[in-house]
Design a protein around this motif. Structure first.
Motif, PDB file in Angstrom:
ATOM      1  N   GLY A 159      56.774  93.858 -27.464  1.00 25.95           N
ATOM      2  CA  GLY A 159      57.250  92.977 -26.406  1.00 25.95           C
ATOM      3  C   GLY A 159      56.155  92.485 -25.481  1.00 25.95           C
ATOM      4  O   GLY A 159      56.390  91.619 -24.652  1.00 25.95           O
ATOM      5  N   GLN A 160      54.931  93.036 -25.616  1.00 29.69           N
ATOM      6  CA  GLN A 160      53.832  92.528 -24.797  1.00 29.69           C
ATOM      7  C   GLN A 160      53.150  91.375 -25.506  1.00 29.69           C
ATOM      8  O   GLN A 160      53.242  91.240 -26.716  1.00 29.69           O
ATOM      9  CB  GLN A 160      52.797  93.625 -24.562  1.00 29.69           C
ATOM     10  N   ASP A 184      66.948  95.369 -28.173  1.00 25.70           N
ATOM     11  CA  ASP A 184      66.968  94.281 -27.183  1.00 25.70           C
ATOM     12  C   ASP A 184      67.859  93.139 -27.639  1.00 25.70           C
ATOM     13  O   ASP A 184      68.293  92.316 -26.838  1.00 25.70           O
ATOM     14  CB  ASP A 184      65.549  93.769 -26.939  1.00 25.70           C
ATOM     15  N   SER A 209      65.950  88.356 -20.194  1.00 26.29           N
ATOM     16  CA  SER A 209      65.321  89.653 -20.421  1.00 26.29           C
ATOM     17  C   SER A 209      65.437  90.065 -21.883  1.00 26.29           C
ATOM     18  O   SER A 209      64.561  90.764 -22.386  1.00 26.29           O
ATOM     19  CB  SER A 209      65.867  90.727 -19.468  1.00 26.29           C
ATOM     20  N   GLY A 250      58.820  88.079 -28.123  1.00 21.38           N
ATOM     21  CA  GLY A 250      57.503  88.715 -27.974  1.00 21.38           C
ATOM     22  C   GLY A 250      57.200  89.621 -29.155  1.00 21.38           C
ATOM     23  O   GLY A 250      56.094  89.611 -29.702  1.00 21.38           O
ATOM     24  N   LEU A 260      61.095  84.974 -15.299  1.00 17.82           N
ATOM     25  CA  LEU A 260      60.731  85.835 -16.430  1.00 17.82           C
ATOM     26  C   LEU A 260      60.418  85.000 -17.664  1.00 17.82           C
ATOM     27  O   LEU A 260      59.416  85.233 -18.348  1.00 17.82           O
ATOM     28  CB  LEU A 260      61.871  86.817 -16.717  1.00 17.82           C
ATOM     29  N   SER A 261      61.263  84.000 -17.947  1.00 18.21           N
ATOM     30  CA  SER A 261      60.990  83.221 -19.151  1.00 18.21           C
ATOM     31  C   SER A 261      59.738  82.383 -18.973  1.00 18.21           C
ATOM     32  O   SER A 261      58.974  82.195 -19.923  1.00 18.21           O
ATOM     33  CB  SER A 261      62.198  82.360 -19.551  1.00 18.21           C
ATOM     34  N   ARG A 266      57.247  93.434 -20.592  1.00 18.62           N
ATOM     35  CA  ARG A 266      58.691  93.262 -20.439  1.00 18.62           C
ATOM     36  C   ARG A 266      59.142  93.506 -18.998  1.00 18.62           C
ATOM     37  O   ARG A 266      58.559  94.319 -18.286  1.00 18.62           O
ATOM     38  CB  ARG A 266      59.451  94.152 -21.420  1.00 18.62           C
ATOM     39  N   GLU A 267      60.150  92.769 -18.593  1.00 19.85           N
ATOM     40  CA  GLU A 267      60.693  92.839 -17.235  1.00 19.85           C
ATOM     41  C   GLU A 267      59.604  92.632 -16.185  1.00 19.85           C
ATOM     42  O   GLU A 267      59.571  93.269 -15.141  1.00 19.85           O
ATOM     43  CB  GLU A 267      61.415  94.167 -16.988  1.00 19.85           C
ATOM     44  N   THR A 285      62.923  87.243 -24.113  1.00 18.09           N
ATOM     45  CA  THR A 285      61.471  87.374 -23.955  1.00 18.09           C
ATOM     46  C   THR A 285      60.947  88.538 -24.795  1.00 18.09           C
ATOM     47  O   THR A 285      59.889  88.421 -25.420  1.00 18.09           O
ATOM     48  CB  THR A 285      61.097  87.597 -22.478  1.00 18.09           C
ATOM     49  N   VAL A 286      61.708  89.643 -24.821  1.00 16.32           N
ATOM     50  CA  VAL A 286      61.244  90.796 -25.586  1.00 16.32           C
ATOM     51  C   VAL A 286      61.374  90.547 -27.091  1.00 16.32           C
ATOM     52  O   VAL A 286      60.455  90.820 -27.865  1.00 16.32           O
ATOM     53  CB  VAL A 286      62.017  92.065 -25.167  1.00 16.32           C
ATOM     54  N   PHE A 305      56.822  84.674 -19.676  1.00 13.50           N
ATOM     55  CA  PHE A 305      56.636  84.962 -21.100  1.00 13.50           C
ATOM     56  C   PHE A 305      56.047  83.763 -21.838  1.00 13.50           C
ATOM     57  O   PHE A 305      55.069  83.894 -22.578  1.00 13.50           O
ATOM     58  CB  PHE A 305      57.969  85.356 -21.751  1.00 13.50           C
TER      59      PHE A 305
END
Lengths: 365, 322
Positions: free
Chosen positions: B119-120, A332, B104, B111, B47-48, B234-235, B107-108, B51
């Motif tokens: 990423g969660q 990523d 995108s 995370g 998205l941000s 994610r996403e 955030t991952v 997160f």
């Protein structure tokens, strides 16, 4: 303060983009450092993965192939002043041309001709998918940025439905098409070089790479050496002037977008005919969007696009290596680098221009 | 009949839940675009926001802190957008795209660095989230036919953020059409030189429009991850920012109409899950993909002038130079 002089050509074309690239990488390095890893180790791992390990270079060039196609797609549209964000969708739909050509002609066509027809098919479908937003912009006044974004989503929906329904391999659960006939496969680089007596490590690199190099040359000739290319660039510089010069602007917009979509559609040749040998769900994997970064970094010139594609190819291949070597940084990271490059080489492309110009003129006088 | 009534009620209830992030993002998009800045970065800000809300709530245990952090993060994204396309007059679409891709990726990466769960973010406990609120008298009134269930099922029982989203629509309309700031904001999207010659800063007006948009997107993100959901995946925004942008266009850059478009798109989403496997008379089963693609198809038809005439702000997408 003196008037800022325009940058010399070499600085504008090479030095400034390099500064932007370095800043993008520098910020990504800071993020890696903040996470608690050594950015230089990460970089070394990526370089080793992309060039040194057996097969690494092959995979790097395989990804490079994808980015040349999508980068050319974005660059072609840019020359006409159009922003084609729909490369992702056009590349996705391009695979339908391959499926159609291979199922129609496979029973009686020799392999070489079949491959050529499949290539034409993928470009044609990509071109058709780009033609609709182009027509809507040229004739109905809808903005191409918005419509191409929407056409990406339409492509995802259409392909999702086709691959889960009408085109699914019989008696299979996963959303993918039946395998292509043997004759429609793009020969692997390993097999071809083996035939010449050169041994290389196995990778997904295939003859589509040669097609990509041809596409770069075609792009250069088209944009700078043909009448059509001149018209495209004129429309891109000034639509009103183009109109007064007797250029049919609507026609040029539609043709440019079809050429652009055609380049994007060729991505399917590398992915479907060269690598997967069938159409799988979401095989475009964001390559279309990376094409935007490639075109911005490569300044819409074939040489620049080639090197930008090589950089992104190396990043993608090196990025997979990150997954193996680190627990806290993954591929990523490549998305972050890509975003930074689009930001600094695209939106902030001229941020450092006045400073650089001042430094250069001070050195000169 | 009773059965159908409840089915309809639950579908509308689901519509409201699905439409909430769309409404907030659409209002954000209206502010930004009416000031003359193309905002395809709604997706990245959403998205941000999602997160940061989930991550900060997981770390602090307070949904309120998470909400405000999400708003801060989205505003930061807005400021980056403004820095690139207001201060440095960069291409607004390119800048928006960069923000979406950055979001995108970041955030991952963050995370994984913070929680080591691919990423969660960790699943939040019930008291760490914005939970549904039972409005006053909802149980008592439930006995009354028709009105009672409508009040209980549809109007009551949503999280605070749903009501915030609903309140944002009149608020946005009021700011845009009834205040001096709103008048100037609309003017700067039409004829920025006129605003400039009246001695009002074009750049500062546009920055403020983007900041307001960032606040809305932050709330929308928080809704996704700490109210509707219980963690970040994610996403997570899954194209909702783009649907909201479609709603802005479909609503002709006006708050109430965009609100209507959000409800319509939300409704399409809500009935898609209910229509799965249902054979309609004459038509047969409608593929879910077609239903989900309808917002885009409708927006393209509208943009192309087949249904109505879009009237975007005239200065949209053009950097302002004195």
């Amino acid at each position: 303060m003196s008037v800022v002089k325009p940058l010399p050509r070499w600085a504008d074309l090479i030095f400034l983009p390099l500064i932007n690239l370095c800043v993008a990488f520098f910020i990504c390095g800071i993020v890696v450092w903040m996470i608690g890893e050594n950015p230089f180790t990460a970089l070394a791992v990526m370089i080793k993965g992309a060039f040194v390990y057996p097969g690494g270079l092959g995979y790097t060039l395989y990804y490079t192939t994808n980015f040349i196609f999508t980068g050319l797609a974005v660059a072609t549209a840019f020359h006409a002043g159009l922003f084609n964000i729909g490369g992702e969708g056009q590349a996705y739909v391009g695979s339908l041309g391959i499926l159609a050509a291979s199922s129609m002609f496979a029973p009686f066509m020799p392999a070489l001709l079949l491959v050529l027809l499949c290539i034409v098919g993928s470009a044609l479908l990509g071109a058709l998918w780009a033609m609709i937003p182009a027509y809507l912009q040229a004739k109905r006044g809808s903005h191409i940025v918005i419509t191409t974004i929407m056409f990406n989503f339409l492509a995802f929906s259409l392909m999702g439905w086709l691959l889960a329904g009408p085109l699914i391999q019989p008696n299979q659960q996963s959303p993918q098409s039946s395998p292509l006939p043997e004759g429609a496969h793009m020969p692997k680089a390993q097999a071809v070089l083996d035939w010449f007596g050169v041994g290389i490590a196995d990778s997904l690199l295939n003859m589509s790479f040669i097609l990509a190099l041809v596409a770069l040359a075609v792009f250069w000739v088209l944009i700078w050496k043909t009448r059509l290319g001149f018209e495209i660039r004129t429309v891109g510089k000034n639509q009103d002037a183009a109109l007064y010069a007797g250029i049919n602007v609507s026609k040029i917009i539609i043709i440019t977008m079809m050429v652009s979509g055609g380049f994007a559609g060729l991505l399917a040749v590398n992915e479907v005919m060269g690598a997967q040998h069938r159409v799988v769900l979401n095989y475009t994997a964001g390559y279309g969007f990376t094409g935007i970064a490639v075109a911005l970094m490569g300044r819409n010139h074939p040489v620049g696009i080639f090197f930008a594609s090589l950089l992104f190819g190396a990043l993608f291949q090196g990025g997979t290596e990150l997954d193996f070597e680190f627990t806290s940084i993954t591929r990523d990271m490549v998305l972050l680098i890509q975003g930074m490059i689009i930001l600094f080489s695209g939106a902030l492309a001229y941020m450092f221009s006045p400073t650089l110009s001042r430094i250069l003129s001070r050195g000169g006088s | 009949m009773i059965d159908f009534f409840y089915q309809a009620l639950w579908t509308l209830d689901a519509t409201l839940r699905v439409a909430t992030p769309l409404i907030l993002c659409a209002m954000a998009g209206i502010f930004s675009e009416r000031s003359g800045i193309v905002d395809i970065s709604l997706e990245g800000k959403l998205l941000s926001g999602a997160f940061v809300a989930a991550a900060v709530t997981a770390l602090t245990g307070s949904a309120w802190v998470g909400l405000f952090a999400a708003m801060g993060a989205s505003v930061a994204m807005s400021l980056l957008h403004g820095f690139a396309c207001i201060t440095h007059r960069g291409d607004q679409v390119v800048s928006g795209l960069a923000i979406n891709i950055l979001a995108s990726g970041l955030t991952v990466i963050l995370g994984i660095a913070l929680f080591k769960r691919g990423g969660q973010t960790p699943t939040l406990a019930a008291d760490e989230r914005f939970r549904p609120i039972e409005l006053w008298l909802s149980e008592t009134l439930n006995g009354i036919p028709v009105i009672g269930p409508i009040y209980k099922e549809l109007i009551s029982g949503h999280s605070l953020l749903v009501y915030v989203a609903l309140a944002c629509v009149p608020l946005a309309a009021f700011i845009l059409y009834r205040t001096r700031f709103g008048l100037r904001l609309r003017a700067v999207g039409e004829v920025p030189i006129a605003v400039d010659s009246a001695g009002v800063s074009v750049a500062w007006l546009r920055y403020r429009a983007l900041i307001i948009g960032g606040l809305f997107c932050g709330i929308a993100g928080a809704y996704l991850s700490i109210s509707h959901g219980a963690n970040f995946v994610r996403e997570m925004s899954a194209g909702k920012g783009y649907i909201a942008l479609a709603a802005v266009i479909f609503g002709n850059w006006r708050p109430w109409r965009a609100f209507g478009a959000c409800l319509m798109f939300g409704f399409l989403d809500a009935i898609t899950s209910r229509m799965q496997g249902v054979d309609l008379p004459l038509i047969g089963e409608i593929p879910g993909q077609l239903m989900l693609a309808l917002p885009y198809i409708l927006t393209i038809l509208l943009l192309s002038g087949f249904i109505g005439r879009p009237s975007p702000p005239s200065a949209i997408g053009q950097p302002y130079r004195k």
